[in-house]
Design a protein around this motif. Structure first.
Motif, mmCIF file in Angstrom:
data_model
loop_
_atom_site.group_PDB
_atom_site.id
_atom_site.type_symbol
_atom_site.label_atom_id
_atom_site.label_comp_id
_atom_site.label_asym_id
_atom_site.label_seq_id
_atom_site.Cartn_x
_atom_site.Cartn_y
_atom_site.Cartn_z
ATOM 1 N N ARG A 78 38.336 6.934 67.877
ATOM 2 C CA ARG A 78 38.706 6.120 66.718
ATOM 3 C C ARG A 78 38.595 4.619 66.996
ATOM 4 N NH1 ARG A 78 38.588 9.590 62.745
ATOM 5 N NH2 ARG A 78 39.939 11.360 62.965
ATOM 6 N N THR A 79 38.174 4.236 68.161
ATOM 7 C CA THR A 79 38.026 2.816 68.473
ATOM 8 C C THR A 79 36.599 2.378 68.180
ATOM 9 O OG1 THR A 79 37.477 3.339 70.757
ATOM 10 C CG2 THR A 79 39.784 2.860 70.270
ATOM 11 N N PRO A 80 36.420 1.149 67.762
ATOM 12 C CA PRO A 80 35.060 0.675 67.467
ATOM 13 C C PRO A 80 34.215 0.583 68.727
ATOM 14 C CG PRO A 80 36.646 -1.106 67.244
ATOM 15 C CD PRO A 80 37.427 0.146 67.529
ATOM 16 N N ARG A 81 32.924 0.730 68.552
ATOM 17 C CA ARG A 81 32.008 0.653 69.690
ATOM 18 C C ARG A 81 31.820 -0.793 70.139
ATOM 19 N NH1 ARG A 81 29.806 5.551 70.402
ATOM 20 N NH2 ARG A 81 29.673 6.929 68.631
ATOM 21 N N ASN A 82 31.949 -1.720 69.228
ATOM 22 C CA ASN A 82 31.801 -3.128 69.553
ATOM 23 C C ASN A 82 33.164 -3.798 69.352
ATOM 24 O OD1 ASN A 82 31.243 -5.812 69.798
ATOM 25 N ND2 ASN A 82 29.603 -5.853 68.281
ATOM 26 N N PRO A 83 33.861 -4.164 70.416
ATOM 27 C CA PRO A 83 35.197 -4.735 70.259
ATOM 28 C C PRO A 83 35.204 -6.080 69.542
ATOM 29 C CG PRO A 83 34.498 -4.814 72.553
ATOM 30 C CD PRO A 83 33.443 -4.058 71.797
ATOM 31 N N ASP A 84 34.033 -6.709 69.388
ATOM 32 C CA ASP A 84 33.976 -7.976 68.668
ATOM 33 C C ASP A 84 34.076 -7.778 67.161
ATOM 34 O OD1 ASP A 84 33.650 -9.243 71.089
ATOM 35 O OD2 ASP A 84 31.466 -9.257 70.945
ATOM 36 N N ARG A 85 33.791 -6.585 66.696
ATOM 37 C CA ARG A 85 33.793 -6.327 65.252
ATOM 38 C C ARG A 85 34.667 -5.131 64.963
ATOM 39 N NH1 ARG A 85 33.966 -8.470 60.538
ATOM 40 N NH2 ARG A 85 32.944 -7.266 58.956
ATOM 41 N N ARG A 86 35.730 -5.346 64.254
ATOM 42 C CA ARG A 86 36.639 -4.270 63.875
ATOM 43 C C ARG A 86 36.733 -4.239 62.354
ATOM 44 N NH1 ARG A 86 39.716 -2.521 68.323
ATOM 45 N NH2 ARG A 86 39.495 -3.911 70.080
ATOM 46 N N TYR A 87 36.489 -3.078 61.797
ATOM 47 C CA TYR A 87 36.558 -2.918 60.350
ATOM 48 C C TYR A 87 37.910 -2.346 59.962
ATOM 49 C CZ TYR A 87 31.505 -3.544 60.393
ATOM 50 O OH TYR A 87 30.255 -4.045 60.559
ATOM 51 N N SER A 88 38.383 -2.749 58.810
ATOM 52 C CA SER A 88 39.643 -2.238 58.285
ATOM 53 C C SER A 88 39.380 -1.512 56.971
ATOM 54 C CB SER A 88 40.619 -3.398 58.039
ATOM 55 O OG SER A 88 40.133 -4.216 56.980
ATOM 56 N N TYR A 89 40.414 -0.899 56.431
ATOM 57 C CA TYR A 89 40.285 -0.248 55.127
ATOM 58 C C TYR A 89 39.911 -1.270 54.056
ATOM 59 C CZ TYR A 89 42.503 4.026 56.926
ATOM 60 O OH TYR A 89 42.802 5.171 57.616
ATOM 61 N N ASP A 90 40.440 -2.482 54.179
ATOM 62 C CA ASP A 90 40.099 -3.525 53.200
ATOM 63 C C ASP A 90 38.616 -3.879 53.272
ATOM 64 O OD1 ASP A 90 42.658 -3.697 52.146
ATOM 65 O OD2 ASP A 90 43.274 -5.255 53.565
ATOM 66 N N ASP A 91 38.056 -3.918 54.479
ATOM 67 C CA ASP A 91 36.619 -4.161 54.629
ATOM 68 C C ASP A 91 35.828 -3.060 53.939
ATOM 69 O OD1 ASP A 91 37.087 -6.443 56.185
ATOM 70 O OD2 ASP A 91 37.023 -5.299 58.058
ATOM 71 N N PHE A 132 34.567 6.074 56.043
ATOM 72 C CA PHE A 132 33.582 5.032 55.762
ATOM 73 C C PHE A 132 33.531 4.021 56.909
ATOM 74 C CE2 PHE A 132 31.681 1.336 53.720
ATOM 75 C CZ PHE A 132 30.671 1.908 52.982
ATOM 76 N N VAL A 133 34.685 3.650 57.431
ATOM 77 C CA VAL A 133 34.732 2.728 58.566
ATOM 78 C C VAL A 133 34.023 3.334 59.768
ATOM 79 C CG1 VAL A 133 36.295 1.672 60.263
ATOM 80 C CG2 VAL A 133 36.776 1.455 57.824
ATOM 81 N N LEU A 134 34.295 4.599 60.057
ATOM 82 C CA LEU A 134 33.613 5.267 61.171
ATOM 83 C C LEU A 134 32.112 5.349 60.926
ATOM 84 C CD1 LEU A 134 36.125 8.139 61.993
ATOM 85 C CD2 LEU A 134 35.698 6.050 63.306
ATOM 86 N N SER A 135 31.726 5.559 59.678
ATOM 87 C CA SER A 135 30.302 5.597 59.343
ATOM 88 C C SER A 135 29.644 4.246 59.573
ATOM 89 C CB SER A 135 30.107 6.039 57.896
ATOM 90 O OG SER A 135 30.560 7.358 57.714
ATOM 91 N N LEU A 136 30.368 3.155 59.309
ATOM 92 C CA LEU A 136 29.835 1.818 59.585
ATOM 93 C C LEU A 136 29.597 1.624 61.083
ATOM 94 C CD1 LEU A 136 31.942 -0.444 57.199
ATOM 95 C CD2 LEU A 136 29.501 0.051 57.039
ATOM 96 N N TYR A 137 30.550 2.059 61.898
ATOM 97 C CA TYR A 137 30.373 1.955 63.352
ATOM 98 C C TYR A 137 29.165 2.765 63.807
ATOM 99 C CZ TYR A 137 35.078 -0.071 63.613
ATOM 100 O OH TYR A 137 36.169 -0.868 63.461
ATOM 101 N N GLU A 138 29.032 3.971 63.287
ATOM 102 C CA GLU A 138 27.897 4.818 63.646
ATOM 103 C C GLU A 138 26.577 4.192 63.201
ATOM 104 O OE1 GLU A 138 27.306 7.680 65.467
ATOM 105 O OE2 GLU A 138 29.306 7.113 66.153
ATOM 106 N N LEU A 139 26.570 3.608 61.992
ATOM 107 C CA LEU A 139 25.373 2.938 61.496
ATOM 108 C C LEU A 139 24.976 1.809 62.429
ATOM 109 C CD1 LEU A 139 23.217 2.415 59.308
ATOM 110 C CD2 LEU A 139 24.924 0.987 58.141
ATOM 111 N N ALA A 142 26.574 7.616 54.790
ATOM 112 C CA ALA A 142 27.880 8.159 54.365
ATOM 113 C C ALA A 142 27.699 8.883 53.044
ATOM 114 C CB ALA A 142 28.892 7.044 54.217
ATOM 115 N N GLU A 143 28.425 9.997 52.880
ATOM 116 C CA GLU A 143 28.410 10.692 51.600
ATOM 117 C C GLU A 143 29.745 11.379 51.391
ATOM 118 O OE1 GLU A 143 26.077 14.523 51.283
ATOM 119 O OE2 GLU A 143 25.166 13.656 53.072
ATOM 120 N N TYR A 144 30.184 11.398 50.133
ATOM 121 C CA TYR A 144 31.495 11.913 49.784
ATOM 122 C C TYR A 144 31.420 12.742 48.517
ATOM 123 C CZ TYR A 144 32.488 8.276 53.060
ATOM 124 O OH TYR A 144 32.459 7.496 54.182
ATOM 125 N N THR A 145 32.235 13.781 48.478
ATOM 126 C CA THR A 145 32.340 14.628 47.303
ATOM 127 C C THR A 145 33.743 14.469 46.740
ATOM 128 O OG1 THR A 145 30.806 16.211 48.279
ATOM 129 C CG2 THR A 145 32.137 16.990 46.441
#
Length: 116
Positions: free
Chosen positions: A17-30, A60-67, A111-114
């Motif tokens: 659950r931690t970001p791959r790049n510690p310089d960039r952390r996304y939040s739910y607001d992002d 969605f945040v995890l999908s951004l990290y993966e992207l 990312a995709e959601y139903t």
């Protein structure tokens, strides 16, 4: 739920659950800002489902990290929107929302959601 979707969820649950790049952390607001930026092609019901669900926002945040890991570059701008160079799009088909970017001259689903 399809087998592919189940496997995808299992794999994402195993990713730390931690970001791959510690310089960039996304939040739910992002995540909300990014989804709202692309929301012009979504129905109000789908938009409400996406931005009101903590589970969707976390995914969605995890999908951004993966992207970012996949494309090996930052996917967002300083204004917390997806980089226009990636030509981000969202499609709504029935009760599904699919988020895509163009990378290496191909459209990639990140990312995709139903909606339930």
């Amino acid at each position: 739920m399809s087998e592919l979707y189940r496997i995808k969820r299992i794999v994402k649950s195993l990713i730390p659950r931690t970001p791959r790049n510690p310089d960039r952390r996304y939040s739910y607001d992002d995540a909300r800002l990014i989804i709202n930026d692309l929301a012009m092609s979504l129905s109000p019901e789908m938009l409400a489902y996406l931005v009101d669900s903590d589970e969707v926002l976390e995914d969605f945040v995890l999908s951004l990290y993966e992207l970012e890991y996949t494309i090996k570059q930052k996917a967002t701008t300083e204004l917390t929107v997806l980089d226009p160079a990636l030509q981000p799009k969202v499609y709504e088909e029935g009760n599904r929302a699919v988020f895509t970017v163009n990378y290496e001259e191909e459209e990639w689903v990140f990312a995709e959601y139903t909606a339930v």
